[in-house]
Motif scaffolding. Sequence first.
Motif, PDB file in Angstrom:
ATOM      1  N   SER A   1     -11.520   8.426  -1.591  1.00  0.00           N
ATOM      2  CA  SER A   1     -10.500   7.005  -1.961  1.00  0.00           C
ATOM      3  C   SER A   1     -11.265   5.798  -1.923  1.00  0.00           C
ATOM      4  O   SER A   1     -12.330   5.832  -0.829  1.00  0.00           O
TER       5      SER A   1
ATOM      6  N   ASP B   1      -1.790   5.823  -9.307  1.00  0.00           N
ATOM      7  CA  ASP B   1      -0.554   5.596  -9.685  1.00  0.00           C
ATOM      8  C   ASP B   1      -0.082   3.833  -9.753  1.00  0.00           C
ATOM      9  O   ASP B   1      -0.719   3.271  -9.046  1.00  0.00           O
TER      10      ASP B   1
ATOM     11  N   SER C   1      -3.294  13.964  -0.673  1.00  0.00           N
ATOM     12  CA  SER C   1      -3.343  14.379  -2.139  1.00  0.00           C
ATOM     13  C   SER C   1      -4.977  14.663  -2.480  1.00  0.00           C
ATOM     14  O   SER C   1      -5.323  15.362  -3.385  1.00  0.00           O
TER      15      SER C   1
ATOM     16  N   ALA D   1       0.885  -0.985  -0.024  1.00  0.00           N
ATOM     17  CA  ALA D   1      -0.059   0.124  -0.021  1.00  0.00           C
ATOM     18  C   ALA D   1       0.854   1.199   0.016  1.00  0.00           C
ATOM     19  O   ALA D   1       0.372   2.426  -0.199  1.00  0.00           O
TER      20      ALA D   1
ATOM     21  N   ASN E   1       1.155  10.822 -11.915  1.00  0.00           N
ATOM     22  CA  ASN E   1       0.692  10.083 -10.499  1.00  0.00           C
ATOM     23  C   ASN E   1      -0.781  10.591 -10.495  1.00  0.00           C
ATOM     24  O   ASN E   1      -1.345  11.255 -11.083  1.00  0.00           O
ATOM     25  N   THR E   2      -1.233   9.968  -9.276  1.00  0.00           N
ATOM     26  CA  THR E   2      -2.543  10.254  -8.691  1.00  0.00           C
ATOM     27  C   THR E   2      -2.715  11.840  -8.558  1.00  0.00           C
ATOM     28  O   THR E   2      -3.818  12.406  -8.951  1.00  0.00           O
ATOM     29  N   SER E   3      -1.911  12.241  -7.901  1.00  0.00           N
ATOM     30  CA  SER E   3      -1.864  13.955  -7.329  1.00  0.00           C
ATOM     31  C   SER E   3      -1.982  14.823  -8.835  1.00  0.00           C
ATOM     32  O   SER E   3      -2.995  15.842  -8.739  1.00  0.00           O
TER      33      SER E   3
ATOM     34  N   HIS F   1       2.434   2.293  -8.679  1.00  0.00           N
ATOM     35  CA  HIS F   1       3.700   1.915  -7.730  1.00  0.00           C
ATOM     36  C   HIS F   1       3.124   1.078  -6.563  1.00  0.00           C
ATOM     37  O   HIS F   1       3.920   0.785  -5.726  1.00  0.00           O
ATOM     38  N   LYS F   2       1.603   1.042  -6.423  1.00  0.00           N
ATOM     39  CA  LYS F   2       1.306   0.307  -5.304  1.00  0.00           C
ATOM     40  C   LYS F   2       0.906  -1.167  -5.666  1.00  0.00           C
ATOM     41  O   LYS F   2       1.627  -1.754  -6.053  1.00  0.00           O
TER      42      LYS F   2
ATOM     43  N   ASP G   1     -10.343   8.570  -6.042  1.00  0.00           N
ATOM     44  CA  ASP G   1      -8.904   8.103  -5.973  1.00  0.00           C
ATOM     45  C   ASP G   1      -8.773   6.634  -5.891  1.00  0.00           C
ATOM     46  O   ASP G   1      -9.183   6.225  -4.634  1.00  0.00           O
TER      47      ASP G   1
ATOM     48  N   TYR H   1      -6.338   4.978   3.026  1.00  0.00           N
ATOM     49  CA  TYR H   1      -4.811   4.583   3.178  1.00  0.00           C
ATOM     50  C   TYR H   1      -4.469   4.051   4.460  1.00  0.00           C
ATOM     51  O   TYR H   1      -3.644   3.230   4.587  1.00  0.00           O
TER      52      TYR H   1
ATOM     53  N   ILE I   1      -6.110   4.509  -6.154  1.00  0.00           N
ATOM     54  CA  ILE I   1      -4.739   3.995  -5.717  1.00  0.00           C
ATOM     55  C   ILE I   1      -4.718   2.756  -4.837  1.00  0.00           C
ATOM     56  O   ILE I   1      -3.968   1.875  -5.144  1.00  0.00           O
ATOM     57  N   GLN I   2      -5.624   2.742  -3.906  1.00  0.00           N
ATOM     58  CA  GLN I   2      -5.199   1.650  -2.944  1.00  0.00           C
ATOM     59  C   GLN I   2      -6.302   0.466  -3.330  1.00  0.00           C
ATOM     60  O   GLN I   2      -6.479  -0.398  -2.570  1.00  0.00           O
TER      61      GLN I   2
ATOM     62  N   PHE J   1      -5.807  10.779   2.178  1.00  0.00           N
ATOM     63  CA  PHE J   1      -4.635  10.892   2.216  1.00  0.00           C
ATOM     64  C   PHE J   1      -4.491  12.513   1.634  1.00  0.00           C
ATOM     65  O   PHE J   1      -5.445  13.012   0.915  1.00  0.00           O
TER      66      PHE J   1
HETATM   67  C1  LIG Z   1      -5.402   7.251  -1.305  1.00  0.00           C
HETATM   68  C2  LIG Z   1      -3.959   7.934  -1.839  1.00  0.00           C
HETATM   69  N1  LIG Z   1      -3.984   8.792  -2.822  1.00  0.00           N
HETATM   70  C3  LIG Z   1      -2.843   9.371  -3.337  1.00  0.00           C
HETATM   71  C4  LIG Z   1      -1.676   8.978  -2.846  1.00  0.00           C
HETATM   72  C5  LIG Z   1      -0.497   9.348  -3.525  1.00  0.00           C
HETATM   73  O1  LIG Z   1      -0.595   9.057  -4.827  1.00  0.00           O
HETATM   74  P1  LIG Z   1       0.563   9.808  -5.948  1.00  0.00           P
HETATM   75  O2  LIG Z   1       1.745   9.876  -5.376  1.00  0.00           O
HETATM   76  O3  LIG Z   1       0.620   8.735  -7.024  1.00  0.00           O
HETATM   77  O4  LIG Z   1       0.130  11.298  -6.436  1.00  0.00           O
HETATM   78  C6  LIG Z   1      -1.437   7.906  -1.978  1.00  0.00           C
HETATM   79  C7  LIG Z   1      -0.140   7.475  -1.415  1.00  0.00           C
HETATM   80  O5  LIG Z   1       0.009   6.912  -0.576  1.00  0.00           O
HETATM   81  C8  LIG Z   1      -2.785   7.220  -1.526  1.00  0.00           C
HETATM   82  O6  LIG Z   1      -2.679   6.403  -0.567  1.00  0.00           O
END
Ligand SMILES: Cc1ncc(COP(=O)(O)O)c(C=O)c1O
Length: 376
Positions: A151, A203, A108, A20, A79-81, A205-206, A180, A155, A182-183, A106
């Motif tokens: 999300s 993103d 972002s 994660a 990336n997500t941001s 990388h997770k 979002d 996270y 990513i998780q 998170f």
């Molecule tokens: C829920 C969530 N959103 C966004 C991010 C950050 O994403 P990024 O680095 O791709 O912008 C994270 C990273 O831990 C995350 O847990």
Amino acid sequence: MSRFQKEFPQAAGLIYLNHAAVSPWPQRSADAVARFAQENVSTGARDYPTWLEVEQRLRERLQRLLNAPASSDIALVKNTSEALSFVAFGLEWEPGDQVVISDEEFPSNRIVWEALAPQGVEVIKVSLAGDDPEGALLAACGPRTRLLAISAVQYASGLKMDLVKLGQGCRELDVLFCVDAIQQLGSAPFDVQACECDFAMADGHKWMLGPEGLGVFYCRPELRPRLRLQEYGWHMLEHMGDYTRESWEPAHSARRFECGSPNILGTMALEASLGLLEEVGMEQVHRAIEAQVDQLISGIRQIPGGQIHSPLAPERRAGIFSFSVDGKDSIALHKQLMAQGVVCIPRGKGVRFSPHFYTGEEAIADALAIVRQLSV
Ligand SMILES: Cc1ncc(COP(=O)(O)O)c(C=O)c1O
């Protein structure tokens, strides 16, 4: 899952429970990057069209992972941001408009909305602590609410949202729905059409087992023209490659969000990683992670003073498991776990473990034994 173990020849004694945060790469992704590096050394970009074939395969894999209508709905972003920023700064806002988020996002997925304050946008933060977190989020939407951003999986706590319920609610209220992802993406099935979301981003990388710096952005096709573009360049044009043309317009496809030269290095790795996830199958990945979290739940319950801070109901959890041990400082416990080879992170109310499909029962049992031994 043992047939996939060879893809993860991690250092002896290491138990990697931090997917994660940032995941280890599968062997095939490292091989793809090594091949790409060698190709750059020996023939440079002579065979660039073959690189674009890999990029197209990546878009198709992401399309399937998100169940997006078409591969042309997939934008490859940093990336997500960045993708969240494309949405927040792409929409037109009126003073007094509201965005609804949770109070445990998170950063972002909080800061990007708070950054709209100079335009008069108010951010409403909703607690997810009750029995009906989706109901609480939807109830917070009023006549001035323009967008709900959440999300898919929190996270810190690991709380998994019912995105279909939220999507339906947003449609009924005429509120835009931004996820979002990513998780969740890469750890459990995800479907932008079933949850009727307008925007989704993650993103690689997770849970997707890719490198940092290459993510995905989905914008519902009908909404694309409504997002004012933030970045411009040769690559985002409808007539990309026609360098002498004077007039121009942004690509009609999601490529309009990709301003310049692509991240082919990251593409090589992420395409290979997603190839592995597709071989395993997302349902299988999800079930394997679920079994490991079940094992963690029963293991921590058997440790005197063990406290679980993640949801227990299977439909409410994904791959994030947070726990603490009464009388034991979680920061100290985390340090000791790291010293014993258990890669994890302190988050929220405790230590966060996040296994992936390949981690395996034995590794989880070993990690639990180390927690038990550190807890006496
Ligand atoms: C829920 C969530 N959103 C966004 C991010 C950050 O994403 P990024 O680095 O791709 O912008 C994270 C990273 O831990 C995350 O847990």
